[in-house]
Scaffold this motif. Structure first.
Motif, PDB file in Angstrom:
ATOM      1  N   PRO A   1       0.658  -1.399  -0.178  1.00  0.00           N
ATOM      2  CA  PRO A   1       0.055   0.045   0.160  1.00  0.00           C
ATOM      3  C   PRO A   1       0.880   1.183   0.095  1.00  0.00           C
ATOM      4  O   PRO A   1       2.011   1.255   0.335  1.00  0.00           O
ATOM      5  N   PRO A   2       0.296   2.476  -0.390  1.00  0.00           N
ATOM      6  CA  PRO A   2       1.016   3.780  -0.425  1.00  0.00           C
ATOM      7  C   PRO A   2       1.369   3.832   1.215  1.00  0.00           C
ATOM      8  O   PRO A   2       0.707   3.693   2.060  1.00  0.00           O
ATOM      9  N   PRO A   3       2.578   4.761   1.329  1.00  0.00           N
ATOM     10  CA  PRO A   3       2.997   5.024   2.961  1.00  0.00           C
ATOM     11  C   PRO A   3       1.713   5.887   3.400  1.00  0.00           C
ATOM     12  O   PRO A   3       1.068   6.449   2.658  1.00  0.00           O
ATOM     13  N   PHE A   4       1.854   5.696   4.695  1.00  0.00           N
ATOM     14  CA  PHE A   4       0.823   6.637   5.362  1.00  0.00           C
ATOM     15  C   PHE A   4       0.723   7.931   5.075  1.00  0.00           C
ATOM     16  O   PHE A   4      -0.138   8.521   5.141  1.00  0.00           O
ATOM     17  N   ALA A   5       2.139   8.369   4.937  1.00  0.00           N
ATOM     18  CA  ALA A   5       2.124  10.044   4.653  1.00  0.00           C
ATOM     19  C   ALA A   5       1.622  10.429   3.528  1.00  0.00           C
ATOM     20  O   ALA A   5       0.944  11.451   3.424  1.00  0.00           O
ATOM     21  N   VAL A   6       1.695   9.447   2.513  1.00  0.00           N
ATOM     22  CA  VAL A   6       1.335   9.822   1.103  1.00  0.00           C
ATOM     23  C   VAL A   6      -0.383   9.693   1.224  1.00  0.00           C
ATOM     24  O   VAL A   6      -1.088  10.778   0.811  1.00  0.00           O
ATOM     25  N   ILE A   7      -1.060   8.934   1.901  1.00  0.00           N
ATOM     26  CA  ILE A   7      -2.412   8.575   2.038  1.00  0.00           C
ATOM     27  C   ILE A   7      -3.023   9.859   2.704  1.00  0.00           C
ATOM     28  O   ILE A   7      -3.803  10.478   2.391  1.00  0.00           O
ATOM     29  N   GLN A   8      -2.319  10.260   3.784  1.00  0.00           N
ATOM     30  CA  GLN A   8      -2.661  11.498   4.727  1.00  0.00           C
ATOM     31  C   GLN A   8      -2.725  12.843   3.950  1.00  0.00           C
ATOM     32  O   GLN A   8      -3.680  13.637   3.888  1.00  0.00           O
ATOM     33  N   ASP A   9      -1.652  12.872   3.065  1.00  0.00           N
ATOM     34  CA  ASP A   9      -1.388  14.046   2.410  1.00  0.00           C
ATOM     35  C   ASP A   9      -2.585  14.273   1.322  1.00  0.00           C
ATOM     36  O   ASP A   9      -3.057  15.315   1.145  1.00  0.00           O
ATOM     37  N   TYR A  10      -2.682  13.184   0.595  1.00  0.00           N
ATOM     38  CA  TYR A  10      -3.577  12.921  -0.262  1.00  0.00           C
ATOM     39  C   TYR A  10      -5.191  13.162   0.191  1.00  0.00           C
ATOM     40  O   TYR A  10      -5.846  14.062  -0.275  1.00  0.00           O
ATOM     41  N   ALA A  11      -5.315  12.820   1.325  1.00  0.00           N
ATOM     42  CA  ALA A  11      -6.597  12.836   2.004  1.00  0.00           C
ATOM     43  C   ALA A  11      -7.099  14.248   2.452  1.00  0.00           C
ATOM     44  O   ALA A  11      -7.951  14.820   1.984  1.00  0.00           O
ATOM     45  N   ASN A  12      -5.824  14.911   2.921  1.00  0.00           N
ATOM     46  CA  ASN A  12      -5.930  16.448   3.097  1.00  0.00           C
ATOM     47  C   ASN A  12      -6.108  17.199   2.158  1.00  0.00           C
ATOM     48  O   ASN A  12      -6.990  18.128   2.091  1.00  0.00           O
ATOM     49  N   ARG A  13      -5.524  16.967   0.959  1.00  0.00           N
ATOM     50  CA  ARG A  13      -5.915  17.810  -0.388  1.00  0.00           C
ATOM     51  C   ARG A  13      -7.039  17.699  -0.893  1.00  0.00           C
ATOM     52  O   ARG A  13      -7.688  18.358  -1.279  1.00  0.00           O
ATOM     53  N   VAL A  14      -7.608  16.121  -0.747  1.00  0.00           N
ATOM     54  CA  VAL A  14      -8.984  15.989  -1.235  1.00  0.00           C
ATOM     55  C   VAL A  14      -9.978  16.753  -0.394  1.00  0.00           C
ATOM     56  O   VAL A  14     -10.955  17.495  -0.932  1.00  0.00           O
ATOM     57  N   ILE A  15     -10.002  16.856   0.845  1.00  0.00           N
ATOM     58  CA  ILE A  15     -10.876  17.582   1.827  1.00  0.00           C
ATOM     59  C   ILE A  15     -10.483  18.883   1.506  1.00  0.00           C
ATOM     60  O   ILE A  15     -11.683  19.847   1.411  1.00  0.00           O
TER      61      ILE A  15
END
Length: 211
Positions: free
Chosen positions: A65-79
């Motif tokens: 899976p993608p690194p957690f930091a990438v997932i969190q960054d992408y989620a923040n940008r979507v929000i």
């Protein structure tokens, strides 16, 4: 002969990793099924349709899976981009919700690994049942899914730039009655199934009972 043995060892490692990762996915959904449940009033609004999960199967190779930091960054940008569109159209910003973050991430991973796009899980669970079972007891719930977009901004713009009458994703983004959001992102580098999108996105929206 040495090359054949080396190839067989490599295949064994890949298959072993795939089964190990699949068990993590299965345990995630098992945990959701054990979560407390009580049904909210009324039926959820209609959800946009993707390709069904009725023929979902595990893909041949499962990447890490993608690194957690990438997932969190992408989620923040979507929000952030979603809230920008909402505020431009007179809606209050959505708040990140931990339960919805979990259901959205699990669904993006499920779509990637089981080679489908849609709102029902690979085991047939509907989006609203999946969210309810996770412990988010809602009065209103909605979900957007997307696949193939390489950045958070592209995913949100794809939903938002729809035109009537095929604009249910946009309607979800601009539903001022929705208060909470969760975002899921999963990247499958080796995507050998029927759907070779590589990137899989989910937005779960909701408003809790009594809110």
């Amino acid at each position: 002969m040495r090359r054949i043995i080396t190839a067989l060892v490599a295949v064994a490692i890949l298959v072993g990793y795939g089964f190990t990762h699949m068990s993590q996915v299965q345990s995630t959904f098992a945990a959701l099924s054990r979560a407390p449940s009580s049904f909210g009033w009324g039926a959820p609004p209609p959800l946009p349709f993707g390709l069904g999960a009725s023929s979902a199967t595990a893909t041949a190779v499962v990447a890490p899976p993608p690194p957690f930091a990438v997932i969190q960054d992408y989620a923040n940008r979507v929000i952030a981009r979603t809230n920008r569109y909402r505020q431009q159209n007179g809606c209050p910003p959505l708040k990140e919700n931990a339960i919805l973050m979990g259901t959205a991430q699990a669904h993006s991973e499920d779509m990637a690994i089981h080679d489908f796009v849609g709102h029902n899980s690979s085991d047939g669970t509907t989006a609203w049942d999946r969210i309810e079972q996770a412990g988010y007891h809602y009065s209103l719930v909605a979900e957007n899914v997307a696949w193939g977009q390489s950045t958070p901004e592209q995913a949100v713009d794809a939903w938002f730039n729809e035109t009537p009458p095929n604009d249910l994703h946009r309607q979800n983004i601009l539903n001022c009655k929705l208060q909470d959001i969760g975002v899921g992102y999963y990247y499958l580098a080796n995507d050998p199934g029927k759907i070779t999108a590589h990137s899989y996105w989910t937005q779960d929206f909701g408003t809790l009972q009594g809110q």
